[in-house]
Design a protein around this motif. Structure first.
Motif, PDB file in Angstrom:
ATOM      1  N   THR A  75       0.846  -1.184   0.000  1.00 21.96           N
ATOM      2  CA  THR A  75       0.000   0.000   0.000  1.00 21.96           C
ATOM      3  C   THR A  75       0.882   1.236   0.000  1.00 21.96           C
ATOM      4  O   THR A  75       1.975   1.212   0.583  1.00 21.96           O
ATOM      5  CB  THR A  75      -0.957   0.040   1.210  1.00 21.96           C
ATOM      6  OG1 THR A  75      -1.771   1.219   1.124  1.00 21.96           O
ATOM      7  CG2 THR A  75      -0.216   0.026   2.534  1.00 21.96           C
ATOM      8  N   THR A  76       0.420   2.278  -0.651  1.00 24.07           N
ATOM      9  CA  THR A  76       1.114   3.563  -0.623  1.00 24.07           C
ATOM     10  C   THR A  76       0.262   4.625   0.065  1.00 24.07           C
ATOM     11  O   THR A  76       0.655   5.782   0.130  1.00 24.07           O
ATOM     12  CB  THR A  76       1.474   4.040  -2.047  1.00 24.07           C
ATOM     13  OG1 THR A  76       0.277   4.129  -2.824  1.00 24.07           O
ATOM     14  CG2 THR A  76       2.466   3.084  -2.705  1.00 24.07           C
ATOM     15  N   ASP A  77      -0.910   4.189   0.595  1.00 22.03           N
ATOM     16  CA  ASP A  77      -1.778   5.130   1.310  1.00 22.03           C
ATOM     17  C   ASP A  77      -2.210   4.603   2.674  1.00 22.03           C
ATOM     18  O   ASP A  77      -3.142   5.131   3.274  1.00 22.03           O
ATOM     19  CB  ASP A  77      -3.002   5.488   0.459  1.00 22.03           C
ATOM     20  CG  ASP A  77      -3.908   4.290   0.182  1.00 22.03           C
ATOM     21  OD1 ASP A  77      -3.693   3.203   0.755  1.00 22.03           O
ATOM     22  OD2 ASP A  77      -4.846   4.449  -0.619  1.00 22.03           O
ATOM     23  N   ASP A  78      -1.548   3.558   3.170  1.00 24.74           N
ATOM     24  CA  ASP A  78      -1.845   2.928   4.461  1.00 24.74           C
ATOM     25  C   ASP A  78      -3.293   2.436   4.536  1.00 24.74           C
ATOM     26  O   ASP A  78      -3.881   2.373   5.600  1.00 24.74           O
ATOM     27  CB  ASP A  78      -1.544   3.879   5.626  1.00 24.74           C
ATOM     28  CG  ASP A  78      -1.528   3.161   6.973  1.00 24.74           C
ATOM     29  OD1 ASP A  78      -1.266   1.944   6.996  1.00 24.74           O
ATOM     30  OD2 ASP A  78      -1.801   3.820   8.002  1.00 24.74           O
ATOM     31  N   SER A  79      -3.857   2.070   3.396  1.00 22.76           N
ATOM     32  CA  SER A  79      -5.246   1.648   3.391  1.00 22.76           C
ATOM     33  C   SER A  79      -5.535   0.604   2.311  1.00 22.76           C
ATOM     34  O   SER A  79      -5.908  -0.519   2.616  1.00 22.76           O
ATOM     35  CB  SER A  79      -6.159   2.861   3.201  1.00 22.76           C
ATOM     36  OG  SER A  79      -7.496   2.464   3.126  1.00 22.76           O
ATOM     37  N   SER A  80      -5.355   0.968   1.061  1.00 30.36           N
ATOM     38  CA  SER A  80      -5.694   0.106  -0.069  1.00 30.36           C
ATOM     39  C   SER A  80      -4.491  -0.740  -0.458  1.00 30.36           C
ATOM     40  O   SER A  80      -3.480  -0.208  -0.894  1.00 30.36           O
ATOM     41  CB  SER A  80      -6.122   0.951  -1.264  1.00 30.36           C
ATOM     42  OG  SER A  80      -7.196   1.783  -0.917  1.00 30.36           O
ATOM     43  N   TYR A  81      -4.629  -2.062  -0.324  1.00 31.53           N
ATOM     44  CA  TYR A  81      -3.540  -2.977  -0.684  1.00 31.53           C
ATOM     45  C   TYR A  81      -3.777  -3.552  -2.068  1.00 31.53           C
ATOM     46  O   TYR A  81      -4.909  -3.868  -2.429  1.00 31.53           O
ATOM     47  CB  TYR A  81      -3.430  -4.113   0.342  1.00 31.53           C
ATOM     48  CG  TYR A  81      -2.750  -3.675   1.606  1.00 31.53           C
ATOM     49  CD1 TYR A  81      -1.389  -3.867   1.781  1.00 31.53           C
ATOM     50  CD2 TYR A  81      -3.458  -3.033   2.610  1.00 31.53           C
ATOM     51  CE1 TYR A  81      -0.753  -3.441   2.938  1.00 31.53           C
ATOM     52  CE2 TYR A  81      -2.838  -2.605   3.768  1.00 31.53           C
ATOM     53  CZ  TYR A  81      -1.484  -2.810   3.918  1.00 31.53           C
ATOM     54  OH  TYR A  81      -0.861  -2.386   5.059  1.00 31.53           O
ATOM     55  N   ALA A  82      -2.691  -3.677  -2.825  1.00 33.59           N
ATOM     56  CA  ALA A  82      -2.746  -4.268  -4.157  1.00 33.59           C
ATOM     57  C   ALA A  82      -1.664  -5.339  -4.262  1.00 33.59           C
ATOM     58  O   ALA A  82      -0.645  -5.269  -3.575  1.00 33.59           O
ATOM     59  CB  ALA A  82      -2.526  -3.203  -5.222  1.00 33.59           C
ATOM     60  N   THR A  83      -1.888  -6.316  -5.121  1.00 36.81           N
ATOM     61  CA  THR A  83      -0.905  -7.380  -5.318  1.00 36.81           C
ATOM     62  C   THR A  83       0.274  -6.835  -6.110  1.00 36.81           C
ATOM     63  O   THR A  83       0.126  -6.415  -7.259  1.00 36.81           O
ATOM     64  CB  THR A  83      -1.538  -8.568  -6.047  1.00 36.81           C
ATOM     65  OG1 THR A  83      -2.558  -9.118  -5.209  1.00 36.81           O
ATOM     66  CG2 THR A  83      -0.509  -9.635  -6.371  1.00 36.81           C
ATOM     67  N   ALA A  84       1.441  -6.862  -5.480  1.00 40.81           N
ATOM     68  CA  ALA A  84       2.671  -6.399  -6.121  1.00 40.81           C
ATOM     69  C   ALA A  84       3.440  -7.562  -6.736  1.00 40.81           C
ATOM     70  O   ALA A  84       4.137  -7.383  -7.737  1.00 40.81           O
ATOM     71  CB  ALA A  84       3.555  -5.680  -5.107  1.00 40.81           C
ATOM     72  N   ALA A  85       3.328  -8.751  -6.148  1.00 44.64           N
ATOM     73  CA  ALA A  85       4.002  -9.948  -6.670  1.00 44.64           C
ATOM     74  C   ALA A  85       3.201 -11.176  -6.255  1.00 44.64           C
ATOM     75  O   ALA A  85       2.665 -11.236  -5.142  1.00 44.64           O
ATOM     76  CB  ALA A  85       5.423 -10.036  -6.149  1.00 44.64           C
ATOM     77  N   HIS A  86       3.148 -12.147  -7.159  1.00 41.91           N
ATOM     78  CA  HIS A  86       2.356 -13.363  -6.918  1.00 41.91           C
ATOM     79  C   HIS A  86       3.043 -14.520  -7.637  1.00 41.91           C
ATOM     80  O   HIS A  86       3.315 -14.429  -8.837  1.00 41.91           O
ATOM     81  CB  HIS A  86       0.937 -13.161  -7.454  1.00 41.91           C
ATOM     82  CG  HIS A  86       0.041 -14.335  -7.308  1.00 41.91           C
ATOM     83  ND1 HIS A  86      -0.573 -14.665  -6.125  1.00 41.91           N
ATOM     84  CD2 HIS A  86      -0.371 -15.258  -8.210  1.00 41.91           C
ATOM     85  CE1 HIS A  86      -1.313 -15.735  -6.300  1.00 41.91           C
ATOM     86  NE2 HIS A  86      -1.210 -16.122  -7.567  1.00 41.91           N
ATOM     87  N   THR A  87       3.325 -15.585  -6.895  1.00 44.54           N
ATOM     88  CA  THR A  87       3.990 -16.749  -7.476  1.00 44.54           C
ATOM     89  C   THR A  87       3.266 -18.015  -7.042  1.00 44.54           C
ATOM     90  O   THR A  87       2.806 -18.106  -5.900  1.00 44.54           O
ATOM     91  CB  THR A  87       5.467 -16.813  -7.029  1.00 44.54           C
ATOM     92  OG1 THR A  87       6.106 -15.588  -7.367  1.00 44.54           O
ATOM     93  CG2 THR A  87       6.202 -17.955  -7.699  1.00 44.54           C
ATOM     94  N   VAL A  88       3.175 -18.994  -7.948  1.00 45.10           N
ATOM     95  CA  VAL A  88       2.504 -20.255  -7.628  1.00 45.10           C
ATOM     96  C   VAL A  88       3.404 -21.440  -7.936  1.00 45.10           C
ATOM     97  O   VAL A  88       4.291 -21.374  -8.777  1.00 45.10           O
ATOM     98  CB  VAL A  88       1.170 -20.414  -8.397  1.00 45.10           C
ATOM     99  CG1 VAL A  88       0.192 -19.331  -8.015  1.00 45.10           C
ATOM    100  CG2 VAL A  88       1.395 -20.427  -9.885  1.00 45.10           C
TER     101      VAL A  88
END
Length: 151
Positions: A75-88
């Protein structure tokens, strides 16, 4: 630079991983500079800069699991989180025992504010009976934080 790890194994998806976390403390572990802090699974950076974040997940299961995933969310606003990296990674059962898989996600995060730029970690899997492997004596499911330089 610092490392954290999951101390106890658990079964099923978790978002975010918010318990059984510790700073590595065994076998000559060393950190450099101020340490990351964590509260309810949210990690706060001790200083601004470019940070390399790595998340390694260890999974085991007595069966087949199409996918087991590690995810870094920022997050860059201490609220909304987004997936920055994902591995399976998947698990194909070997004869007679649990089979292991590891997935590693990494991301370089430009932390311009320690109050708004934060990170958390999640795990997912195709079968809810997959176990995420934790251990208090060694790094299996773990997080690495390395400050690369000024922002």
């Amino acid at each position: 630079a610092s490392q954290w790890r999951v101390t106890t194994s658990f079964t099923g998806e978790v978002s975010p991983i918010a318990s059984n976390l510790e700073v590595v403390d065994t076998y000559g572990y060393g950190s450099l500079g101020s340490a990351m802090t964590e509260s309810s699974g949210i990690f706060t950076f001790p200083s601004t800069g470019y940070w390399l974040i790595e998340f390694i997940g260890g999974f085991y299961y007595s069966g087949d699991s199409r996918y087991n995933s590690t995810t870094i969310q920022t997050t860059t606003d201490d609220s909304s989180y987004a997936t920055a990296a994902h591995t399976v990674d998947g698990i194909a059962q070997s004869e007679g025992s649990s089979t292991y898989a590891y997935a590693k996600s990494s991301f370089i995060f430009d932390v311009t504010s320690t109050s708004t730029h934060k990170v958390r970690f999640t795990v997912g899997m195709s079968d809810a009976s997959v176990t995420v492997y934790g251990n208090t004596d060694m790094n299996i499911t773990s997080m690495n934080f390395i400050r690369l330089g000024d922002t």
